[in-house]
Design an enzyme around this catalytic site. Structure first.
Site, short mmCIF file in Angstrom:
data_model
loop_
_atom_site.label_atom_id
_atom_site.label_comp_id
_atom_site.label_asym_id
_atom_site.label_seq_id
_atom_site.Cartn_x
_atom_site.Cartn_y
_atom_site.Cartn_z
N CYS A 195 1.82 12.17 10.93
CA CYS A 195 3.17 11.71 11.27
C CYS A 195 3.76 12.76 11.88
O CYS A 195 4.04 12.85 13.03
CB CYS A 195 3.61 11.40 10.04
SG CYS A 195 5.18 10.38 9.96
N HIS A 198 0.21 7.65 7.35
CA HIS A 198 -0.31 8.71 6.48
C HIS A 198 -1.73 8.42 5.96
O HIS A 198 -1.72 7.58 4.78
CB HIS A 198 0.82 8.92 5.23
CG HIS A 198 2.06 9.43 5.56
ND1 HIS A 198 2.32 10.99 5.59
CD2 HIS A 198 3.25 8.81 6.57
CE1 HIS A 198 3.26 11.03 6.15
NE2 HIS A 198 3.87 9.95 6.69
N GLU A 218 -3.71 9.90 4.04
CA GLU A 218 -3.94 10.56 2.68
C GLU A 218 -3.43 9.53 1.54
O GLU A 218 -3.97 9.76 0.39
CB GLU A 218 -3.12 11.81 2.54
CG GLU A 218 -1.50 11.76 2.25
CD GLU A 218 -0.66 11.63 3.46
OE1 GLU A 218 -1.46 11.47 4.64
OE2 GLU A 218 0.31 11.95 3.52
#
Lengths: 226, 179
Positions: free
Chosen positions: B81, B161, B163
């Site tokens: 990002c 993202h 994660e």
């Protein structure tokens, strides 16, 4: 930064508040009282006790009521955050979101609309580790709602401690229950925390339970000196 | 040893955008986190990851000079990002307004080591990039370029993202990462 904390009265939003206080200035609590017990966004058991918790922390509280209709309840949340921005000059919001993309996404959108920061200090943290952090930090938390098999009536009102965490983790292995209640399996109410100026004493309660779903309803509680 | 570079202004953003990446990476290999203003990039690191930030945190855009080491970096880098934005800017890409919040449909355009086919990913950004000619576009959503790779080096940028719902992207970068 001046922050408002989206506060439900449960362990996650209280832990998020504690973390926010360590680095920023929490100027108010923001709470949405849902009339819908199945709300997608808001924790409902004992949310009436939020006012007492705010008093215990000596923090002002912005409280809005919502009918809890999916998506429409977001308008009520936005109104509450906007009020906090105007009255308490918040520049950001902190939430206790851990895993729910549904909740996180919606709060992020509201904060973006209102031009305020959005922080999720517990985001994607290990649930078991968070539970231990809460206990080790000295939070006094009771289980105030159970909503999944095999959680029985006996769980209601239990104090979160290391033994309870071990049992919850065991239930996760056996039944896939989220130990921190991320799937709505359990709800909690915080009666004391390191930054509470006073603690909450429950003097009257009722337990309602039917078919692996139940609540520890606080009928009467008051603040006492620590 | 893997280096995670923290692009956040404050601790709350660090908790939200660095620790989840640390949790994924540290299960595979030893890693450390340094802030971009004081990061010591060296050949002792096998991989580098540039973190994301909260939606409102764009302070890193005022310090692009802190990321000039990317120009001569031979270590594989994954920019997430905000990390993709700085990587793009260092190599002459343009930043463009592009708001995406929440689950986003991403389509892979070119076979690569990190992503494949179509998938859903969690996005949280106000800006995307128009990549310079140094980058290949590997995947995109309707609104934004979502995954890029430097044409000659192992520098990857992902705007979403990973994660949150695509942890395998981080694992893949850590364990392979080379094209």
């Amino acid at each position: 930064m001046n922050l408002g904390v989206l506060f439900s009265g449960g362990k996650d939003s209280t832990l998020a508040l504690w973390k926010a206080r360590q680095t920023d200035t929490v100027t108010c609590l923001i709470s949405v009282l849902s009339r819908n017990e199945e709300s997608y966004m808001f924790h409902t058991p004992n949310i009436d006790i939020v006012r007492l918790q705010a008093e215990a922390m000596e923090l002002p509280l912005i409280q809005e009521t919502t009918d809890g209709v999916k998506e429409e309840e977001l308008i009520d949340l936005e109104r509450a955050i906007e009020k906090a921005k105007i009255i308490y000059s918040i520049e950001g919001v902190a939430t206790g979101a851990v895993e729910s993309v549904y909740q996180a996404e919606r709060v992020q959108r509201i904060c973006h609309n209102l031009d305020v920061w959005c922080f999720n200090p517990l985001w994607l943290r290990n649930q078991e580790a968070l539970l231990y952090e809460i206990v080790e930090a000295g939070f006094h938390v009771i289980i105030s709602g159970v909503f999944a098999y095999p959680l029985s009536e006996e769980w209601l009102g239990r104090v979160l401690d290391r033994a309870v965490i071990r049992q919850l983790v065991e239930l996760q292995k056996l039944h896939g229950i989220s130990p921190s209640g991320e799937g709505g399996e359990i709800e909690t109410t915080v009666l004391d925390a390191p930054f509470f100026r006073k603690r909450i004493e429950v003097t009257d309660f009722e337990i309602v339970f039917d078919k692996y779903s139940g609540k520890f309803i606080i009928r009467e509680a008051h603040l006492v000196e620590k | 040893m893997i280096l995670i570079i923290n692009l956040n202004q404050g601790n709350l953003g660090f908790n939200e955008f660095c620790l989840p990446v640390y949790d994924i990476v540290s299960k595979i290999e030893e890693c450390t986190i340094q802030h971009y203003t004081s990061a010591k990039v060296s050949s002792s690191f096998s991989r580098i990851i540039l973190s994301g930030t909260p939606l409102m945190d764009n302070e890193y855009l005022n310090s692009i000079e802190d990321f000039q080491w990317l120009k001569s970096c031979t270590i594989p880098v994954l920019g997430i990002c905000a990390g993709m934005q700085v990587m793009g800017l260092v190599f002459g890409s343009s930043l463009v307004p592009c708001l995406e919040i929440g689950m986003t449909h991403v389509t892979t355009l070119k076979e690569n080591a990190l992503v494949s086919s179509s998938f859903s990913a969690y996005s949280l950004h106000r800006y995307g990039i128009i990549p310079s000619s140094d980058f290949d576009v590997l995947a995109r959503s309707t609104l934004c370029v979502q995954v890029v790779k430097h044409a000659r080096r192992d520098l990857y940028g992902v705007l979403f993202h990973p994660e949150v719902r695509n942890k395998e992207v981080v694992r893949e970068f850590v364990t392979a990462g080379s094209a």
